[in-house]
Write an enzyme that holds these catalytic residues in place. Sequence first.
Site, PDB file in Angstrom:
ATOM      1  N   PRO A  52      41.789  -8.920   4.527  1.00  0.00           N
ATOM      2  CA  PRO A  52      41.119  -9.338   6.055  1.00  0.00           C
ATOM      3  C   PRO A  52      39.883  -9.434   5.428  1.00  0.00           C
ATOM      4  O   PRO A  52      39.106  -7.967   5.390  1.00  0.00           O
ATOM      5  CB  PRO A  52      41.480  -8.131   7.371  1.00  0.00           C
ATOM      6  CG  PRO A  52      42.549  -7.644   6.187  1.00  0.00           C
ATOM      7  CD  PRO A  52      43.161  -7.301   4.885  1.00  0.00           C
ATOM      8  N   GLU A  53      38.908 -10.676   6.324  1.00  0.00           N
ATOM      9  CA  GLU A  53      37.937 -10.427   6.893  1.00  0.00           C
ATOM     10  C   GLU A  53      37.264 -10.972   7.601  1.00  0.00           C
ATOM     11  O   GLU A  53      38.555 -10.284   8.800  1.00  0.00           O
ATOM     12  CB  GLU A  53      37.480 -11.967   5.404  1.00  0.00           C
ATOM     13  CG  GLU A  53      37.406 -11.314   3.880  1.00  0.00           C
ATOM     14  CD  GLU A  53      37.013 -12.188   3.358  1.00  0.00           C
ATOM     15  OE1 GLU A  53      36.164 -13.208   3.419  1.00  0.00           O
ATOM     16  OE2 GLU A  53      37.633 -13.340   2.172  1.00  0.00           O
ATOM     17  N   LYS A 110      33.691  -6.252   9.202  1.00  0.00           N
ATOM     18  CA  LYS A 110      35.506  -5.799   9.104  1.00  0.00           C
ATOM     19  C   LYS A 110      36.206  -4.273   9.867  1.00  0.00           C
ATOM     20  O   LYS A 110      36.245  -3.698   9.798  1.00  0.00           O
ATOM     21  CB  LYS A 110      36.003  -5.530   8.200  1.00  0.00           C
ATOM     22  CG  LYS A 110      35.707  -6.331   7.366  1.00  0.00           C
ATOM     23  CD  LYS A 110      35.784  -7.226   5.325  1.00  0.00           C
ATOM     24  CE  LYS A 110      35.412  -7.391   4.662  1.00  0.00           C
ATOM     25  NZ  LYS A 110      34.932  -7.674   3.535  1.00  0.00           N
ATOM     26  N   ARG A 136      50.971  -2.208   2.748  1.00  0.00           N
ATOM     27  CA  ARG A 136      50.292  -1.754   1.146  1.00  0.00           C
ATOM     28  C   ARG A 136      49.721  -0.306   1.510  1.00  0.00           C
ATOM     29  O   ARG A 136      49.249   0.473   0.173  1.00  0.00           O
ATOM     30  CB  ARG A 136      49.266  -2.564   0.611  1.00  0.00           C
ATOM     31  CG  ARG A 136      49.725  -3.656   0.413  1.00  0.00           C
ATOM     32  CD  ARG A 136      48.876  -5.119  -0.680  1.00  0.00           C
ATOM     33  NE  ARG A 136      48.056  -3.997  -1.741  1.00  0.00           N
ATOM     34  CZ  ARG A 136      47.049  -4.998  -2.526  1.00  0.00           C
ATOM     35  NH1 ARG A 136      47.255  -5.814  -1.477  1.00  0.00           N
ATOM     36  NH2 ARG A 136      46.541  -4.132  -3.477  1.00  0.00           N
ATOM     37  N   ARG A 187      16.099 -11.833   0.909  1.00  0.00           N
ATOM     38  CA  ARG A 187      15.568 -10.844  -0.298  1.00  0.00           C
ATOM     39  C   ARG A 187      15.814 -10.403  -1.286  1.00  0.00           C
ATOM     40  O   ARG A 187      17.152 -10.617  -2.056  1.00  0.00           O
ATOM     41  CB  ARG A 187      15.220  -9.888   0.141  1.00  0.00           C
ATOM     42  CG  ARG A 187      15.676  -9.401   0.750  1.00  0.00           C
ATOM     43  CD  ARG A 187      15.242  -8.149   1.375  1.00  0.00           C
ATOM     44  NE  ARG A 187      14.131  -7.976   2.205  1.00  0.00           N
ATOM     45  CZ  ARG A 187      13.125  -7.347   3.048  1.00  0.00           C
ATOM     46  NH1 ARG A 187      13.875  -5.626   2.535  1.00  0.00           N
ATOM     47  NH2 ARG A 187      12.098  -7.193   3.995  1.00  0.00           N
ATOM     48  N   ARG A 216      33.665 -11.020  -8.524  1.00  0.00           N
ATOM     49  CA  ARG A 216      33.978 -11.466  -7.527  1.00  0.00           C
ATOM     50  C   ARG A 216      34.578 -12.906  -8.621  1.00  0.00           C
ATOM     51  O   ARG A 216      33.192 -13.557  -8.077  1.00  0.00           O
ATOM     52  CB  ARG A 216      34.413 -11.368  -6.264  1.00  0.00           C
ATOM     53  CG  ARG A 216      34.010 -10.191  -5.333  1.00  0.00           C
ATOM     54  CD  ARG A 216      34.846  -9.457  -5.999  1.00  0.00           C
ATOM     55  NE  ARG A 216      36.069  -9.678  -5.289  1.00  0.00           N
ATOM     56  CZ  ARG A 216      36.362  -9.817  -3.876  1.00  0.00           C
ATOM     57  NH1 ARG A 216      36.197  -8.683  -3.135  1.00  0.00           N
ATOM     58  NH2 ARG A 216      37.861 -10.315  -3.128  1.00  0.00           N
TER      59      ARG A 216
END
Length: 251
Positions: free
Chosen positions: A2-3, A59, A113, A145, A241
């Site tokens: 989930p995002e 989230k 899970r 930045r 990632r």
Amino acid sequence: MPELPEVERARQVIARHALGRRITAVDDADGWVCRPHGPGEIADALVGRELTAAHRRGKSMWCETSGDGPELGLHLGMAGRIVVDAPEPATPAWDRFTLHFEDGGRMALRDKRRLGRVRLDPDLNGVGPDAATIGREAFRARVGRGGAPLKARLMDQAVLAGVGNLLADETLWRARLSPLRPAGDLAQDELDRLRRELRAAVRSAVRLGGVHTGRLIPHRRRGGRCPRCRSKLSRATVGGRTTWWCPAEQT
Ligand SMILES: [Zn+2]
């Protein structure tokens, strides 16, 4: 995983279907998902109350409760979702936390899970402003930045809350910006474009059902090509990632 868009959809499910229903029982027996609360602690705090509002930042999601009750924090973890009045799952234990309503309905955190989390009065210090609603000035100041790669900066939840791996790739592709650029090197108009495309990507994903609906996402695989210009996509590990981008357009 989930995002922000998946969590926003879960929040909408609660807002539309679970508010204003009196809680008569709570199954909080899963001591792992409900840590640090002991069994019965969340039930004691919620029985007799109603959920009155559902909020989200990044989230993180939380509900207000009636009668000056505590806030109920719900985190979907890697694979959790919120179901209201749904039939029981094949394995009943997948519903890790359940509110039972006076009208016979129920709301559950369904999480095969077991990486979701439920807690009272969650601490949101350390969570940055929400990626879908952050203003232009704040976005420029926070994202633009430092020497970290742009993608890593976008995914830093203390900088900006809610952007995960897929949403980051989709947004950078839409904005035609390389994930490898040092965040601090972006010009103001590039930062503004990035924010605009981030908001557009979130709106689309919420409407269509999640981050997997992004235009780049189906092409993030070996041999995948850019859905705009047909260039072969590049792949690297950025910010820990797996990252895919169009080397022809994302500069
Ligand atoms: Zn391209």
